[in-house]
Design a protein around this motif. Sequence first.
Motif, PDB file in Angstrom:
ATOM      1  N   LYS A   3     -42.727  13.195 -20.465  1.00  0.00           N
ATOM      2  CA  LYS A   3     -42.139  12.335 -19.573  1.00  0.00           C
ATOM      3  C   LYS A   3     -40.673  12.701 -19.343  1.00  0.00           C
ATOM      4  O   LYS A   3     -39.991  13.241 -20.201  1.00  0.00           O
ATOM      5  N   GLY A  10     -37.689  17.192 -14.704  1.00  0.00           N
ATOM      6  CA  GLY A  10     -39.070  17.359 -14.386  1.00  0.00           C
ATOM      7  C   GLY A  10     -39.025  18.805 -13.627  1.00  0.00           C
ATOM      8  O   GLY A  10     -39.986  19.504 -14.173  1.00  0.00           O
ATOM      9  N   TRP A  30     -47.331  16.306 -13.181  1.00  0.00           N
ATOM     10  CA  TRP A  30     -46.361  15.121 -13.438  1.00  0.00           C
ATOM     11  C   TRP A  30     -46.289  14.185 -12.303  1.00  0.00           C
ATOM     12  O   TRP A  30     -46.019  12.979 -12.132  1.00  0.00           O
TER      13      TRP A  30
END
Length: 164
Positions: A3, A10, A30
Amino acid sequence: MKKFRQVDEGLTWVLEAKSVDEQVSRLKEWASTTQCLVPVVRIGVGAEKPDFGIPEGMPSTVEIKDDIPEGMGNTTINLEWRRISGFTKPDAPIHNLKQAQRENVWVQILEGLHHAEAKLLTAVKDGKLLELYPKLEKLMEPLGITEYNKPKAKRKSRAKKEKK
């Protein structure tokens, strides 16, 4: 699945993968957990070119605090996506505001973000995500993105050529 609070975190994770296939796999994994990632990438690389109605670059009035640790911004692109996406839709109410008011809303969004995400969002708005994340370009074809803003090749200076 990891997460990520921030989009920049990310993207760093995606690009740390060794192969393009693994990077594509991570990006898709993702993207299945967040609604903003696909439009952020598509707009950021220029595959889609919405008119945000905001001048290019970081507004000069933005006061960004660049001493805030990762993950500690007041908000994130993910949390602000509903407001941000309004800038990308020509019929959204944000476009009914006067230019100065619209820019003020944009500045408020940027100032709430962590400085890394504010830079990323500015690059997305301007279609310059590949300048921040050049390794993403290798993922365009596997993702089916054929039309995008190809980064300008960096030219070597003559001084370096003459020394060789």
